[in-house]
Scaffold this motif. Sequence first.
Motif, PDB file in Angstrom:
ATOM      1  N   LEU A  43     -23.608  21.923 -32.758  1.00 17.80           N
ATOM      2  CA  LEU A  43     -23.928  23.327 -32.493  1.00 17.80           C
ATOM      3  C   LEU A  43     -25.062  23.768 -33.411  1.00 17.80           C
ATOM      4  CD1 LEU A  43     -20.335  24.822 -32.110  1.00 17.80           C
ATOM      5  CD2 LEU A  43     -21.871  23.994 -30.335  1.00 17.80           C
ATOM      6  N   ARG A  44     -26.201  24.108 -32.780  1.00 20.79           N
ATOM      7  CA  ARG A  44     -27.387  24.448 -33.576  1.00 20.79           C
ATOM      8  C   ARG A  44     -28.052  25.741 -33.098  1.00 20.79           C
ATOM      9  NH1 ARG A  44     -30.508  18.756 -33.476  1.00 20.79           N
ATOM     10  NH2 ARG A  44     -29.747  18.859 -31.335  1.00 20.79           N
ATOM     11  N   LYS A  45     -27.282  26.593 -32.475  1.00 20.61           N
ATOM     12  CA  LYS A  45     -27.807  27.903 -32.088  1.00 20.61           C
ATOM     13  C   LYS A  45     -26.653  28.882 -31.939  1.00 20.61           C
ATOM     14  CE  LYS A  45     -27.882  27.143 -27.066  1.00 20.61           C
ATOM     15  NZ  LYS A  45     -28.699  27.171 -25.840  1.00 20.61           N
ATOM     16  N   PHE A  46     -26.946  30.168 -32.095  1.00 16.74           N
ATOM     17  CA  PHE A  46     -25.945  31.213 -31.886  1.00 16.74           C
ATOM     18  C   PHE A  46     -26.641  32.491 -31.427  1.00 16.74           C
ATOM     19  CE2 PHE A  46     -27.308  31.818 -36.267  1.00 16.74           C
ATOM     20  CZ  PHE A  46     -27.350  33.194 -36.434  1.00 16.74           C
ATOM     21  N   ASP A  47     -25.888  33.344 -30.743  1.00 12.30           N
ATOM     22  CA  ASP A  47     -26.399  34.638 -30.278  1.00 12.30           C
ATOM     23  C   ASP A  47     -25.863  35.748 -31.160  1.00 12.30           C
ATOM     24  OD1 ASP A  47     -27.654  33.306 -28.259  1.00 12.30           O
ATOM     25  OD2 ASP A  47     -26.521  34.212 -26.622  1.00 12.30           O
ATOM     26  N   PHE A  48     -26.750  36.694 -31.473  1.00 12.40           N
ATOM     27  CA  PHE A  48     -26.353  37.844 -32.285  1.00 12.40           C
ATOM     28  C   PHE A  48     -27.210  39.026 -31.876  1.00 12.40           C
ATOM     29  CE2 PHE A  48     -26.453  40.021 -36.639  1.00 12.40           C
ATOM     30  CZ  PHE A  48     -25.179  40.548 -36.519  1.00 12.40           C
ATOM     31  N   LEU A  49     -26.569  40.098 -31.416  1.00 12.32           N
ATOM     32  CA  LEU A  49     -27.238  41.347 -31.061  1.00 12.32           C
ATOM     33  C   LEU A  49     -28.345  41.149 -30.023  1.00 12.32           C
ATOM     34  CD1 LEU A  49     -27.403  42.964 -34.616  1.00 12.32           C
ATOM     35  CD2 LEU A  49     -25.684  43.299 -32.835  1.00 12.32           C
ATOM     36  N   GLY A  50     -28.073  40.291 -29.049  1.00 13.11           N
ATOM     37  CA  GLY A  50     -29.014  40.090 -27.950  1.00 13.11           C
ATOM     38  C   GLY A  50     -30.098  39.078 -28.220  1.00 13.11           C
ATOM     39  N   TYR A  51     -30.116  38.509 -29.407  1.00  9.89           N
ATOM     40  CA  TYR A  51     -31.090  37.476 -29.776  1.00  9.89           C
ATOM     41  C   TYR A  51     -30.389  36.124 -29.897  1.00  9.89           C
ATOM     42  CZ  TYR A  51     -35.121  40.480 -30.933  1.00  9.89           C
ATOM     43  OH  TYR A  51     -36.206  41.324 -30.883  1.00  9.89           O
ATOM     44  N   THR A  52     -31.121  35.063 -29.582  1.00  6.01           N
ATOM     45  CA  THR A  52     -30.642  33.702 -29.822  1.00  6.01           C
ATOM     46  C   THR A  52     -31.373  33.125 -31.033  1.00  6.01           C
ATOM     47  OG1 THR A  52     -30.124  33.282 -27.494  1.00  6.01           O
ATOM     48  CG2 THR A  52     -30.450  31.363 -28.889  1.00  6.01           C
ATOM     49  N   PHE A  53     -30.603  32.709 -32.024  1.00  5.44           N
ATOM     50  CA  PHE A  53     -31.148  32.052 -33.211  1.00  5.44           C
ATOM     51  C   PHE A  53     -31.067  30.542 -32.995  1.00  5.44           C
ATOM     52  CE2 PHE A  53     -30.262  36.225 -34.724  1.00  5.44           C
ATOM     53  CZ  PHE A  53     -31.017  36.442 -35.870  1.00  5.44           C
ATOM     54  N   ARG A  54     -32.201  29.847 -33.122  1.00  3.22           N
ATOM     55  CA  ARG A  54     -32.218  28.390 -32.977  1.00  3.22           C
ATOM     56  C   ARG A  54     -33.519  27.835 -33.529  1.00  3.22           C
ATOM     57  NH1 ARG A  54     -35.610  26.661 -29.013  1.00  3.22           N
ATOM     58  NH2 ARG A  54     -36.054  28.037 -27.233  1.00  3.22           N
ATOM     59  N   SER A  55     -33.640  26.505 -33.507  1.00  7.57           N
ATOM     60  CA  SER A  55     -34.873  25.846 -33.949  1.00  7.57           C
ATOM     61  C   SER A  55     -36.009  26.206 -33.003  1.00  7.57           C
ATOM     62  CB  SER A  55     -34.684  24.331 -33.962  1.00  7.57           C
ATOM     63  OG  SER A  55     -33.608  23.966 -34.789  1.00  7.57           O
ATOM     64  N   ARG A  56     -37.147  26.588 -33.573  1.00  7.19           N
ATOM     65  CA  ARG A  56     -38.315  26.940 -32.768  1.00  7.19           C
ATOM     66  C   ARG A  56     -39.596  26.483 -33.464  1.00  7.19           C
ATOM     67  NH1 ARG A  56     -36.395  30.636 -29.001  1.00  7.19           N
ATOM     68  NH2 ARG A  56     -34.454  31.690 -29.607  1.00  7.19           N
ATOM     69  N   ARG A  57     -40.587  26.131 -32.674  1.00  2.00           N
ATOM     70  CA  ARG A  57     -41.881  25.736 -33.219  1.00  2.00           C
ATOM     71  C   ARG A  57     -42.616  26.991 -33.683  1.00  2.00           C
ATOM     72  NH1 ARG A  57     -46.976  23.610 -30.737  1.00  2.00           N
ATOM     73  NH2 ARG A  57     -47.736  21.924 -32.084  1.00  2.00           N
ATOM     74  N   VAL A  58     -43.066  26.975 -34.918  1.00  2.00           N
ATOM     75  CA  VAL A  58     -43.679  28.146 -35.539  1.00  2.00           C
ATOM     76  C   VAL A  58     -45.032  27.757 -36.129  1.00  2.00           C
ATOM     77  CG1 VAL A  58     -43.378  29.961 -37.269  1.00  2.00           C
ATOM     78  CG2 VAL A  58     -41.375  29.012 -36.123  1.00  2.00           C
ATOM     79  N   LYS A  59     -45.968  28.688 -36.053  1.00  2.00           N
ATOM     80  CA  LYS A  59     -47.290  28.478 -36.651  1.00  2.00           C
ATOM     81  C   LYS A  59     -47.369  29.213 -37.973  1.00  2.00           C
ATOM     82  CE  LYS A  59     -52.209  28.668 -35.434  1.00  2.00           C
ATOM     83  NZ  LYS A  59     -53.180  29.127 -34.395  1.00  2.00           N
ATOM     84  N   SER A  60     -47.725  28.502 -39.022  1.00  2.00           N
ATOM     85  CA  SER A  60     -47.796  29.108 -40.356  1.00  2.00           C
ATOM     86  C   SER A  60     -49.068  29.939 -40.495  1.00  2.00           C
ATOM     87  CB  SER A  60     -47.771  28.024 -41.433  1.00  2.00           C
ATOM     88  OG  SER A  60     -49.003  27.316 -41.440  1.00  2.00           O
ATOM     89  N   GLY A  61     -49.141  30.680 -41.589  1.00  2.00           N
ATOM     90  CA  GLY A  61     -50.327  31.477 -41.860  1.00  2.00           C
ATOM     91  C   GLY A  61     -51.577  30.629 -42.033  1.00  2.00           C
TER      92      GLY A  61
END
Length: 415
Positions: free
Chosen positions: A278-296
């Motif tokens: 289990l690597r994701k959860f929902d909270f207040l209408g959002y899903t928290f999980r691993s995502r590809r992100v671009k740094s500054g």
Amino acid sequence: MQTTKSYTISKQTVLEAYKRVRAKRGCAGVDEEMISDFESNLKDNLYKIWNRMSSGSYFPPAVKVVEIPKSNGKTRSLGIPTVSDRIAQMVAKMYLEPKVDRVFHEDSYGYRPNKSAIEALGVTRKRCWEYDWVLDADIKGFFDNIDHELMMRAVRKHTSCKWVLLYIERWLKSPAINVEGTQVKRDKGTPQGGVISPLLANLFLHYAFDEWMKRNYPNNPFERYADDIVVHCSTESGSESLKKAVEPRLKHCRLELNLEKTKIIYCKDDRRRGEYPLRKFDFLGYTFRSRRVKSGKGEYFVGFNPAVSNDAKKLLRKKVKHLVIQYRNKAKLEDLSEIINPVLRGWVNYFGKYRRTEILFTLYGVNETLVWWARKKYKRLKASHGRAYRWVGRIAKQEPSLFVHWSMGCGPVIE
């Protein structure tokens, strides 16, 4: 003639309570009276509430139970008080809230002054970077199962005001009229939909959960929005131990942990090499999980971050379609924009806070509902989806500010 009232409640307080209830509008209760109906004889109606509350003779009517559809196909029960009862509840809330809110935990965010879901999401996001594990706790039927004896014990801890205690107890015990029209007695719970219910729910969980966590697990920060609870842990074993401890704690408070929905989540990202199912959860209408992100610096990495959940996307599409269906025969496109835009604007403002690009596909989908409406509305467009799509697209190009999502560049794409 005796003019002294049993309880001191000012008429100005009742008037202010009415203004707050009016601002939130809301549905009619069992008497089918809307705010506009109540206002047709406003002075007398407010006087009746004040007179009865001040004399101790106010008895709340039954609450009207309505079933609200959920994204999973099930329904959620809301108990809707009458307009008069909402005002009476607001009078009590205005008295009690300042006394209890100041003692609430800083990470209790739901239905509180100067607190918000967005604030809770921001704190959750930051802590998911700091802690590897999350306990996503679910309480089974929380609002329906609040114990009245324990609830009143918590209220008495913060006030000895006789009229507040009297009416809160009456609200807890007031019956409900279910969807079949049958009156049902209640010996536990406080109806979701009531003005006083969120405050009582926060007070109950303040002692049942927040204070217990503060005493026993001070190193495990949490975010709670009413009965939605997320707890952060450093280790898997720590999260397992906490889960085992929460279950008997809730049982002691006459609540039940929903073991099917309560989950332990691994906050997987580039720094965390371990695996867990289990690597994701929902909270207040959002899903928290691993995502590809671009740094500054322009570099890409995998982070554990929130974005709008699939359930929230489905709910928006259903709500927009429902509104369009309601007004499909009478409305012009300009009328639909006035009806739909407040919904779209609120949705975009909330779900566009984190990973805004995730909301765009859903907003494009709103165009399909407008195309459906156009085909139903105009005979010349009925036979061809493509023709209706191009018609809506041309209007979007000519008047991009007509709909919120069009102004964001999410109008129908036409050549």
